[in-house]
Design an enzyme around this catalytic site. Structure first.
Site, PDB file in Angstrom:
ATOM      1  N   LYS A 149       0.762  -1.207   0.055  1.00 45.32           N
ATOM      2  CA  LYS A 149      -0.132   0.217  -0.029  1.00 45.32           C
ATOM      3  C   LYS A 149       0.852   1.228   0.016  1.00 45.32           C
ATOM      4  O   LYS A 149       0.703   2.146  -0.872  1.00 45.32           O
ATOM      5  CB  LYS A 149      -0.901   0.071   1.223  1.00 45.32           C
ATOM      6  CG  LYS A 149      -1.904  -0.977   1.133  1.00 45.32           C
ATOM      7  CD  LYS A 149      -2.857  -1.395   2.439  1.00 45.32           C
ATOM      8  CE  LYS A 149      -3.541  -2.453   2.104  1.00 45.32           C
ATOM      9  NZ  LYS A 149      -4.554  -2.987   3.470  1.00 45.32           N
ATOM     10  N   GLN A 195      -4.635  -1.960   9.602  1.00 48.22           N
ATOM     11  CA  GLN A 195      -4.506  -2.983   8.937  1.00 48.22           C
ATOM     12  C   GLN A 195      -5.052  -4.046   9.830  1.00 48.22           C
ATOM     13  O   GLN A 195      -4.608  -4.359  11.024  1.00 48.22           O
ATOM     14  CB  GLN A 195      -2.998  -3.285   8.665  1.00 48.22           C
ATOM     15  CG  GLN A 195      -2.497  -4.433   7.885  1.00 48.22           C
ATOM     16  CD  GLN A 195      -3.334  -4.589   6.425  1.00 48.22           C
ATOM     17  OE1 GLN A 195      -3.341  -3.704   5.778  1.00 48.22           O
ATOM     18  NE2 GLN A 195      -4.106  -5.797   6.122  1.00 48.22           N
ATOM     19  N   ASP A 203     -10.552   2.697   3.851  1.00 47.06           N
ATOM     20  CA  ASP A 203     -10.818   1.139   3.659  1.00 47.06           C
ATOM     21  C   ASP A 203     -12.498   1.031   3.534  1.00 47.06           C
ATOM     22  O   ASP A 203     -13.037  -0.093   2.844  1.00 47.06           O
ATOM     23  CB  ASP A 203     -10.841   0.274   5.069  1.00 47.06           C
ATOM     24  CG  ASP A 203      -9.512  -0.412   4.843  1.00 47.06           C
ATOM     25  OD1 ASP A 203      -8.859  -0.671   3.624  1.00 47.06           O
ATOM     26  OD2 ASP A 203      -8.493  -0.679   5.752  1.00 47.06           O
TER      27      ASP A 203
END
Ligand code: ADP
Length: 296
Positions: free
Chosen positions: A54, A98, A121
């Site tokens: 990422k 995460q 997200d």
């Protein structure tokens, strides 16, 4: 091989190029680039790999990025403190934590604390609610990536039967909503299978499907005898299996028996190189949207 590959790697590259062009424009107007913060707790090797990917994607499109690595012993309160710091930081546009988190942290408590407009997200309950009602908002990254892939390959979904294996908060559930709601892609008839779906019923449902989306985490779950001729198969599974011949000691496979299913399907996503890179591209896209929103 009969099936055409739904090339997530290439499509994600196209999207990154589009995002980079926008970032270059911003810079040429003297504006700062978008900034994504990834918070990683603990030392899960797969999570480290994902976060590195990422961060690399941020660098490629010209985003600023911060990789905040916290020890596995971080308490929920401490982690919430970091989230709040980044929530309030006007130079941060996107925040992701995460998953999975260590056992002593309740992931929902973290998800709901990220301010919704920085929720890269797309997991916040407000964003999931907006998506469910077909209002504008941030879409969950993996489902958004699947929709984008289907859209760019012009795969019709209207009136089709989409069968989804898995009902998780971050993949199965939201993709079921996106596929059944109005719009293109969308307007599909959707069936959700999950851990309490008897295997025989899962097979019957898959055999009726025009599009099968699998997000379970079990290698070899979907075999060729479960797939209708010319179906579209989207494999969200990422499983590490031992491979002593490889330098890393493992290789990645999805939930679909790829070689055999590819002889029957019309389109199929590979693992790796299918849904994974699309998820990362959508993270960048969500962060860019947050940036644009806060910059009018
Ligand atoms: P992800 O984060 O990739 O969506 P999770 O591990 O959170 O994956 O969720 C796995 C999902 O798979 C769960 O919703 C579970 O009910 C579903 N599942 C588990 N076994 C089966 C099965 N045999 N058939 C269909 N779905 C299954």
């Amino acid at each position: 091989m009969k099936a055409k590959i739904l090339d997530g790697k290439k499509t994600a590259q196209d999207i990154r190029n589009e995002i980079k062009a926008e970032v270059d424009q911003l810079r040429s107007r003297g504006l700062r680039p978008p900034h994504l913060v990834a918070i990683l707790v603990g030392d899960n090797p797969a999570s480290h790999t994902y976060v590195r990917g990422k961060m690399r994607a941020c660098a490629e499109v010209g985003f600023d990025s911060t990789n905040k690595h916290l020890p596995a012993s971080t308490t929920e309160q401490e982690l919430l403190g970091w989230v709040k710091t980044y929530n309030e930081d006007p130079l941060v546009d996107g925040i992701l934590v995460q998953m999975p988190l260590p056992e002593h942290i309740v992931p929902q408590n973290i998800t709901k604390t990220i301010v919704p407009h920085k929720d890269a997200d797309g997991f916040h309950p407000l964003n999931v609610g907006l998506m469910t009602l077909n209002f504008p908002g941030i879409l969950s990254a993996t489902p958004a990536g699947i929709m984008e892939l289907i859209d760019r390959y012009e795969i019709p979904t209207k009136g089709k039967h989409v069968v989804i294996a898995g009902r998780s908060r971050i993949v199965g559930r939201p993709i079921s909503i996106l596929m059944s709601r109005g719009g293109q892609p969308g307007e599909a008839t959707v069936t959700i299978c999950h851990r309490y779906t008897p295997p025989e019923l899962l097979k019957q449902m898959c055999l009726q499907a025009d599009i099968v989306i699998v997000a379970v985490g079990k290698p070899g779950l979907i075999t060729a005898d479960m797939i209708k001729e010319d179906a579209v198969v989207i494999d969200v599974g990422i499983n590490r299996i031992e491979a002593p011949e490889k330098k890393s000691g493992y290789r990645l496979v999805g939930d679909v028996d790829f070689d055999a299913v590819a002889e029957k399907a019309s389109y199929i996503t590979p693992v790796p190189g299918g849904v994974g890179p699309m998820t990362v591209a959508m993270l960048l896209s969500n962060t860019l949207h947050s940036y644009k929103r806060s910059h009018g």
